[in-house]
Write an enzyme that holds these catalytic residues in place. Structure first.
Site, PDB file in Angstrom:
ATOM      1  N   CYS A 114     -31.073  65.119  17.525  1.00  0.00           N
ATOM      2  CA  CYS A 114     -29.964  64.543  16.586  1.00  0.00           C
ATOM      3  C   CYS A 114     -30.665  63.723  17.582  1.00  0.00           C
ATOM      4  O   CYS A 114     -30.818  62.873  17.959  1.00  0.00           O
ATOM      5  CB  CYS A 114     -29.153  65.474  16.991  1.00  0.00           C
ATOM      6  SG  CYS A 114     -28.416  65.502  18.670  1.00  0.00           S
TER       7      CYS A 114
ATOM      8  N   CYS B 130     -30.389  63.236  21.415  1.00  0.00           N
ATOM      9  CA  CYS B 130     -31.549  63.249  21.699  1.00  0.00           C
ATOM     10  C   CYS B 130     -32.666  61.710  21.771  1.00  0.00           C
ATOM     11  O   CYS B 130     -32.385  61.120  22.823  1.00  0.00           O
ATOM     12  CB  CYS B 130     -32.466  64.196  21.686  1.00  0.00           C
ATOM     13  SG  CYS B 130     -31.077  66.018  20.988  1.00  0.00           S
TER      14      CYS B 130
ATOM     15  N   ASP C 205     -42.175  25.769   0.641  1.00  0.00           N
ATOM     16  CA  ASP C 205     -43.850  24.224   0.485  1.00  0.00           C
ATOM     17  C   ASP C 205     -44.227  24.275  -0.732  1.00  0.00           C
ATOM     18  O   ASP C 205     -44.530  25.609  -1.151  1.00  0.00           O
ATOM     19  CB  ASP C 205     -44.417  24.776   1.632  1.00  0.00           C
ATOM     20  CG  ASP C 205     -46.108  24.219   1.367  1.00  0.00           C
ATOM     21  OD1 ASP C 205     -46.589  22.452   1.770  1.00  0.00           O
ATOM     22  OD2 ASP C 205     -47.251  25.471   1.058  1.00  0.00           O
TER      23      ASP C 205
END
Length: 748
Positions: A26, A29, A446
């Site tokens: 989970c 952890c 650009d």
């Protein structure tokens, strides 16, 4: 790609390692591992629950082995990741990724087969025959002990390390329900023959000695295992795009001398064959042959690209036409495919800022839930509601709480979003980029190579009265073929002339001259022809003036003492640029054209693509592009910059969001936040839409994960939720978050 890299600039003592983490069940952890690693001096680790990986920068004086030892000391496993292996069928004797789900699937099937009768007997009084409760115990005990063993094992490991995770809640809840039932059966009145057990969701004052909770213990285990299984499958689907990207490359290659070798043995400079239908083994340059290249798997571009000798080709694209001989220029980790995979992995490993709040909450969530469960038990016992009611509410609180959904909210959306982006030719460098796209209101474009093709092309042919266009172009192209000037190359490409040239000469600053098929040909400025008394007629003079006014280049052509025509050459606008500008406007962005060309060229391009004249900034030196971005930012604008050249790199880095065209230079790509693999400006709009959609998905996931816990915990504490229903709801919350993220796979 090596899992240990040296990321530091010269003299900076830092490296980086990527670890594969095992044993996480989970989000708590992941948070715990991250905290333990970050306790090491100079280590800012990031642990991702969804990808099961940890990205760990570390000081040069730290042994990477200490990182693995730290993870193992926390009760988990850590290892350097193995190179990805293709999935194979059973006939090969090898295992595929699906084998990782097999133990979980086996426990899930076992729990479902045994739990369904237990739940049915508890819910349907007609099924409660004499001594039915003992059959329930016989069926439920293996579910809790065997099927739920991963929860109990993880809870015990965490307990030994003084930690608590979601497994702690599940283990506590199911073992408490089983333990209470055992007490009631052997020492209470629940074991009496003929005992009935109505399925109630509301509190009834009772001492609890006649109540068993085997259906809750078995049902919760089955529901949570089902949630884990579908969560694991969904996570695997979420990462499928990256695995597909890594597997795109060719596996072997035929060298020019006829030998066939694994692609790993290919070296830069080697010449190899690519037959029709084969994948190009690595990045290279075509030396022989012409063909059409299908790059759709890599860039999302459906139209094949024609290539001929001298053209660059990319590894993993497909030769759709003739036979080619290619010289390898980049191999292994340097190829575009490997760089794409690296960028996607980096993005998936990181964390968005919105996730860090969820991490902090889930890190303290489990201890708070355990305390709340104990408080619930004490409260209901204190109010005289009875042990059964108090126990039901306390177990429901343990089961309903789920930090998993919080932990999965960001990484699953990132997995799917970045993977889908890679399929479409959009590379997102990191999760922080998603936040930037939300704020952008101005996009600086650009001109050369971004809005325009970035190379000169012949756009018009005008001839004097009585002359043929094809003849003018043929003779001019033959002469220009001997020149390396960009304008000459444009004319030569358009003419494709094979006429022989003699006495070629370059007239500095004016053009070229030579003998073509017996004709003394001049190609260049009108001044060159005038020096040979070859004056343009009035209509061609007007063509020259109009071309110059529009910022185009006019090339005069004459031979045998007479001016014959004018060729107009320009950097043409990409056919999709106008559509792209419209899409950017629809996203609420103001497009600004930035170029070093003079005003006439810039305004002509802007008019054709739909950029307002006041948003044209022309005659800007490369070094001044950064200043333009800074000025716009000082005006309160949040600026995105799209570019492709070396001279754009600094501006891309300065902008709030940098987008590099993948057809541009490596320097520009390195400085950007988003890389657009193909040179189509429409992809810029797609990239911003995808990034914003991914961010919205993350926020939606977090909202529902928070809302679920905020709404469910009080209901459980009030005794309004049966533990089994709580377990089903908890499993559903994680599956919902992952499923919501998977919707990004349908992004178009």
């Amino acid at each position: 790609m090596s899992p240990i890299t040296d990321e530091r600039p010269q003299g900076s003592p830092r490296g980086s390692v990527e670890l594969s983490i095992g044993g996480m069940t989970c989000a708590s952890c992941a948070n715990r591992i991250e905290r333990q690693l970050n306790k090491l001096a100079g280590v800012p680790a990031t642990v991702n629950y969804a990808t099961e990986k940890a990205k760990v920068p570390f000081p040069a004086d730290l042994d990477p082995g200490r990182l693995i030892a730290t993870v193992e000391a926390a009760g988990y496993t850590a290892a350097l990741p193995e190179p990805p292996k293709p999935e194979t069928g059973p006939e090969t004797g090898q295992t595929g990724p699906d084998d990782e789900l097999r133990p979980l699937r086996h426990r899930l099937i076992t729990s479902l087969v045994l739990s369904i009768p237990v739940v049915a007997m508890a819910m349907i009084p007609a099924l409660q025959f004499t001594n039915w409760q003992w059959l329930s115990l016989t069926l439920a005990a293996p579910v809790v002990v065997y099927a739920g063993w991963p929860f109990h094992k993880a809870a015990w490991t965490n307990l030994r390390h003084g930690a608590a995770t979601m497994d702690t809640l599940v283990s506590l809840g199911t073992l408490a329900a089983l333990g209470w039932s055992l007490w009631a059966l052997f020492f209470g009145t629940a074991g009496t023959p003929g005992m009935t057990h109505p399925f109630e969701l509301t509190i009834e004052p009772t001492d609890g000695s006649g109540n068993i909770y085997l259906e809750a213990a078995a049902g919760v285990t089955a529901f949570i295992l089902a949630g884990r299984y579908f969560e694991a499958r969904s996570k695997r689907r979420a990462g499928a795009a990256l695995r597909a990207l890594l597997e795109l490359g060719a596996k072997d290659v035929e060298l020019a001398d006829g030998r066939r070798v694994p692609v790993e043995q290919l070296k830069a400079g080697d010449r190899f064959l690519v037959r029709p239908g084969e994948k190009i083994a690595t990045d290279g340059v075509v030396e022989e042959g012409t063909s059409a290249i299908d790059a759709s798997m890599l860039t999302g571009e459906s139209v094949p690209v024609e290539v001929r000798p001298g053209d660059a080709v990319t590894g993993a694209t497909v030769n759709a036409g003739g036979r080619l001989v290619v010289r390898a220029t980049r191999v292994g980790a340097d190829t575009q495919l490997a760089q794409m995979a690296r960028l996607v992995e980096q993005a998936q490993t990181g964390k968005a800022e919105v996730q860090r709040l969820a991490d902090r909450i889930s890190g303290v969530f489990v201890p708070i839930v355990i305390a709340l469960s104990a408080g619930t038990l004490g409260f209901w016992l204190g109010t005289g509601a009875g042990a059964a009611a108090a126990f039901t509410a306390a177990v429901a609180v343990l089961i309903i709480a789920c930090p998993c959904a919080l932990g999965l909210a960001t990484p699953t959306a990132l997995l799917v979003g970045t993977g889908r982006g890679a399929q479409l030719g959009i590379l997102i460098k990191g999760p922080e980029v998603l936040e930037s796209t939300r704020r952008i209101d101005t996009i600086v474009l650009d001109k050369t190579g971004t809005v325009t093709e970035g190379r000169m092309s012949l756009v018009e042919v005008h001839v004097a009265e009585g002359e043929a266009e094809q003849e003018v172009l043929r003779l001019a192209g033959a002469l220009e073929h001997a020149s390396e000037h960009p304008i000459a190359r444009a004319v030569a490409r358009a003419a494709q002339s094979t006429a022989a040239v003699e006495d070629f000469a370059n007239v500095e600053g004016l053009g070229v001259q030579g003998i073509v098929e017996g004709h003394a040909v001049l190609v260049g400025r009108p001044k060159l022809l005038a020096e040979w008394s070859q004056h343009l007629p009035a209509d061609l003079e007007r063509v020259v003036e109009e071309a110059q006014a529009a910022g185009r280049t006019a090339v005069a052509v004459g031979w045998d003492g007479k001016a014959r025509g004018v060729l107009v050459v320009a950097d043409v606008i990409k056919p999709t640029s106008a559509e792209a500008i419209a899409q950017l406007r629809a996203l609420g962005l103001t497009p600004v054209l930035l170029t070093g060309d003079h005003q006439a060229v810039a305004h002509s391009v802007a008019e054709q693509v739909g950029i307002a004249p006041e948003n044209v900034i022309a005659e800007v030196l490369p070094a001044d592009k950064v200043a333009v971005v800074k000025r716009l930012q000082a005006e309160g604008k949040s600026v995105a910059m799209v570019g492709d050249g070396v001279n754009d790199a600094a501006a891309l880095a300065q902008a709030d969001l940098g987008l590099a065209m993948g057809t541009g230079t490596d320097v520009a790509i390195e400085a950007s936040d988003l890389t657009l693999v193909r040179g189509d400006l429409r992809v810029a709009a797609d990239a911003i839409r995808l990034a914003r959609r991914t961010l919205r998905t993350i926020k939606g996931n977090l909202f529902w994960a928070f809302a679920y816990n905020v709404a469910a915990l009080p209901l459980a504490a009030m005794g309004l939720l049966n533990p089994m229903i709580a377990g089903a709801a908890m499993a559903f919350s994680s599956v919902f978050v992952v499923s919501n993220s998977l919707r990004l796979r349908r992004f178009r």
